[in-house]
Design a protein around this motif. Structure first.
Motif, short mmCIF file in Angstrom:
data_model
loop_
_atom_site.label_atom_id
_atom_site.label_comp_id
_atom_site.label_asym_id
_atom_site.label_seq_id
_atom_site.Cartn_x
_atom_site.Cartn_y
_atom_site.Cartn_z
N ILE A 1 2.57 -12.80 9.89
CA ILE A 1 3.63 -12.67 8.88
C ILE A 1 3.45 -11.35 8.16
O ILE A 1 2.36 -10.79 8.12
CB ILE A 1 3.67 -13.82 7.84
N ASP A 2 4.57 -10.93 7.54
CA ASP A 2 4.59 -9.63 6.88
C ASP A 2 4.30 -9.80 5.39
O ASP A 2 5.03 -10.52 4.70
CB ASP A 2 5.97 -9.00 7.10
N ILE A 3 3.24 -9.16 4.91
CA ILE A 3 2.93 -9.24 3.48
C ILE A 3 2.96 -7.84 2.87
O ILE A 3 2.70 -6.84 3.55
CB ILE A 3 1.53 -9.87 3.23
N THR A 4 3.32 -7.78 1.58
CA THR A 4 3.14 -6.53 0.83
C THR A 4 2.42 -6.87 -0.47
O THR A 4 2.51 -7.99 -0.97
CB THR A 4 4.49 -5.85 0.49
N GLY A 5 1.72 -5.92 -1.00
CA GLY A 5 0.98 -6.15 -2.23
C GLY A 5 -0.47 -5.77 -2.07
O GLY A 5 -0.83 -5.16 -1.06
N PRO A 6 -1.33 -6.09 -3.00
CA PRO A 6 -1.05 -6.91 -4.18
C PRO A 6 -0.24 -6.18 -5.26
O PRO A 6 -0.30 -4.96 -5.37
CB PRO A 6 -2.45 -7.24 -4.71
N PHE A 7 0.53 -7.00 -6.01
CA PHE A 7 1.36 -6.50 -7.10
C PHE A 7 0.97 -7.16 -8.41
O PHE A 7 0.35 -8.22 -8.43
CB PHE A 7 2.84 -6.84 -6.83
N GLY A 8 1.42 -6.54 -9.50
CA GLY A 8 1.31 -7.16 -10.82
C GLY A 8 0.03 -6.82 -11.55
O GLY A 8 -0.89 -6.22 -11.00
N ASN A 9 0.02 -7.21 -12.82
CA ASN A 9 -1.18 -6.98 -13.63
C ASN A 9 -2.18 -8.12 -13.37
O ASN A 9 -1.91 -9.02 -12.57
CB ASN A 9 -0.83 -6.83 -15.12
N ASN A 10 -3.32 -8.05 -14.03
CA ASN A 10 -4.37 -9.04 -13.75
C ASN A 10 -4.86 -9.67 -15.04
O ASN A 10 -4.59 -9.16 -16.13
CB ASN A 10 -5.52 -8.38 -12.98
N PHE A 11 -5.60 -10.77 -14.90
CA PHE A 11 -6.21 -11.42 -16.06
C PHE A 11 -7.29 -10.49 -16.61
O PHE A 11 -8.20 -10.11 -15.87
CB PHE A 11 -6.85 -12.75 -15.67
N ASN B 1 11.05 -13.20 10.56
CA ASN B 1 11.62 -11.89 10.90
C ASN B 1 13.14 -11.91 10.86
O ASN B 1 13.79 -10.98 11.33
CB ASN B 1 11.19 -11.47 12.31
N LEU B 2 13.74 -12.97 10.32
CA LEU B 2 15.19 -13.12 10.35
C LEU B 2 15.81 -12.65 9.03
O LEU B 2 15.10 -12.34 8.08
CB LEU B 2 15.54 -14.60 10.60
N ASN B 3 17.16 -12.64 8.99
CA ASN B 3 17.85 -12.26 7.75
C ASN B 3 17.96 -13.41 6.77
O ASN B 3 18.41 -13.25 5.65
CB ASN B 3 19.25 -11.74 8.07
N GLU B 4 17.62 -14.60 7.21
CA GLU B 4 17.71 -15.79 6.36
C GLU B 4 16.35 -16.49 6.37
O GLU B 4 15.92 -16.93 7.45
CB GLU B 4 18.82 -16.72 6.90
N VAL C 1 9.05 -26.06 -1.72
CA VAL C 1 10.14 -26.38 -2.67
C VAL C 1 11.51 -26.01 -2.12
O VAL C 1 12.53 -26.42 -2.66
CB VAL C 1 9.95 -25.66 -4.03
N GLY C 2 11.58 -25.21 -1.06
CA GLY C 2 12.87 -24.76 -0.55
C GLY C 2 12.71 -24.17 0.84
O GLY C 2 11.69 -24.36 1.51
N LEU C 3 13.72 -23.39 1.25
CA LEU C 3 13.75 -22.89 2.63
C LEU C 3 12.53 -22.03 2.98
O LEU C 3 11.89 -22.23 4.01
CB LEU C 3 15.05 -22.08 2.83
N GLY C 4 12.22 -21.06 2.10
CA GLY C 4 11.13 -20.12 2.42
C GLY C 4 9.80 -20.83 2.59
O GLY C 4 9.06 -20.57 3.56
N THR C 5 9.48 -21.71 1.68
CA THR C 5 8.18 -22.39 1.76
C THR C 5 8.18 -23.42 2.89
O THR C 5 7.12 -23.70 3.47
CB THR C 5 7.83 -23.03 0.40
N LYS C 6 9.36 -23.95 3.24
CA LYS C 6 9.43 -24.87 4.39
C LYS C 6 9.10 -24.10 5.68
O LYS C 6 8.33 -24.55 6.53
CB LYS C 6 10.83 -25.49 4.48
N ILE C 7 9.67 -22.90 5.79
CA ILE C 7 9.39 -22.06 6.97
C ILE C 7 7.90 -21.72 7.01
O ILE C 7 7.25 -21.79 8.06
CB ILE C 7 10.26 -20.79 6.95
N LEU C 8 7.35 -21.36 5.84
CA LEU C 8 5.91 -21.04 5.79
C LEU C 8 5.06 -22.20 6.30
O LEU C 8 4.09 -22.01 7.02
CB LEU C 8 5.49 -20.76 4.34
N SER C 9 5.47 -23.42 5.92
CA SER C 9 4.64 -24.59 6.25
C SER C 9 4.58 -24.85 7.76
O SER C 9 3.71 -25.58 8.22
CB SER C 9 5.14 -25.83 5.51
#
Ligand code: FAD
Ligand code: FES
Length: 236
Positions: free
Chosen positions: A82-92, A40-43, A66-74
């Protein structure tokens, strides 16, 4: 949308499986992704994109730290939100050909949902997955290749595809080097390939152009026009 974390377990080297409570009415098509705000932070400020690996009883995401975001997730614990949006994008899109699913590393994640969907529809498919070592492998199905030979055949996932011919259609996701080698083989053997691209993203809805990819029809945005493209469209 605030979503309850059901579990968040380490399943391989630096790879976690995050299971989220499936919101009522949630639906997705294989290949689509979520944008996740990891705290919920700005970083970090920006949401991070993750493929939906499955959405049967829960929404399952496999992610690599691999970086900050995924470290926080772990560090997320079950019972947190946690806050999610989606689903987005096309599909197979399902093609009327012999189907092969080809994934490398964390790029296997979107193919898990596709395999699940094909099995549900009783459509046969062959799966080929490549990892650096056995410790990086997080799937329990398909033919496996590892660079060091610690699981499956020794080599790359593309080394397992010599039998593919023009009767096949391939769905692929993985590192660019793997996708380039796969597309070179496709040119030689005549099979078709749809690739899911995992470019860096910022806004996630087509405004910042941060996820642009060069195609034969000019630049396209992975978040808006993809993430799935026919390989002949991409300027590799
Ligand atoms: C459509 C889509 C689906 C995705 N699905 C998954 C998934 O299912 N599982 C998963 O683990 N990852 C997936 N990714 C990649 C994931 O979004 C990034 O790994 C994540 O955003 C990194 O966030 P971070 O804050 O941990 O790393 P950052 O701190 O933002 O970056 C750390 C390092 O990783 C590199 N990096 C960041 N994003 C990417 C990327 N997309 N590809 C390669 N390198 C990157 C950066 O250049 C940097 O070197 C997907 C990406 C897209 C576009
Ligand atoms: S992430 Fe901003 S345009 Fe795609």
């Amino acid at each position: 949308m605030q979503t309850l974390v059901l579990s968040n377990d380490k399943v391989a080297n630096d790879i976690y499986c995050l299971k989220l409570q499936k919101p009522y009415g949630f639906d997705y098509k294989p290949g689509q992704f979520l944008m996740i705000k990891v705290n919920n932070l700005n970083e970090p400020l920006l949401r991070r994109p993750f493929s939906i690996a499955k959405a049967v009883s829960s929404i399952d995401i496999y992610y690599k730290v691999v970086g900050l975001g995924t470290k926080i997730l772990s560090a997320l614990k079950n019972g947190e939100y946690i806050d999610i949006t989606g689903p987005f994008g096309n599909n197979f899109e399902i093609k009327y050909k012999r189907l092969a699913l080809v994934g490398g590393g964390i790029g296997v994640a979107p193919l898990i949902g596709l395999k699940n969907f094909l099995d549900e529809q009783k459509i046969e498919s062959e799966c080929f997955f490549g990892f650096n070592t056995a410790k990086d492998c997080f799937v329990d199905f398909g033919s496996i290749a590892t660079i060091d030979g610690s699981s499956g055949i020794k080599g790359t996932v593309v080394d397992m595809l010599a039998h593919l011919d023009n009767s096949y259609h391939v769905y692929a996701c993985g590192p660019n080097a793997m996708l380039s080698a796969l597309c070179k083989l496709a040119d030689e053997k005549g099979f078709s390939v749809d690739v899911s691209l995992e470019s860096n993203m910022a806004c996630g809805f087509g405004v910042c152009l941060g996820c642009s990819v060069n195609t034969i029809k000019g630049y396209k945005q992975v978040c808006k026009d993809g993430p799935i493209f026919n390989y002949t469209e991409i300027v590799w």
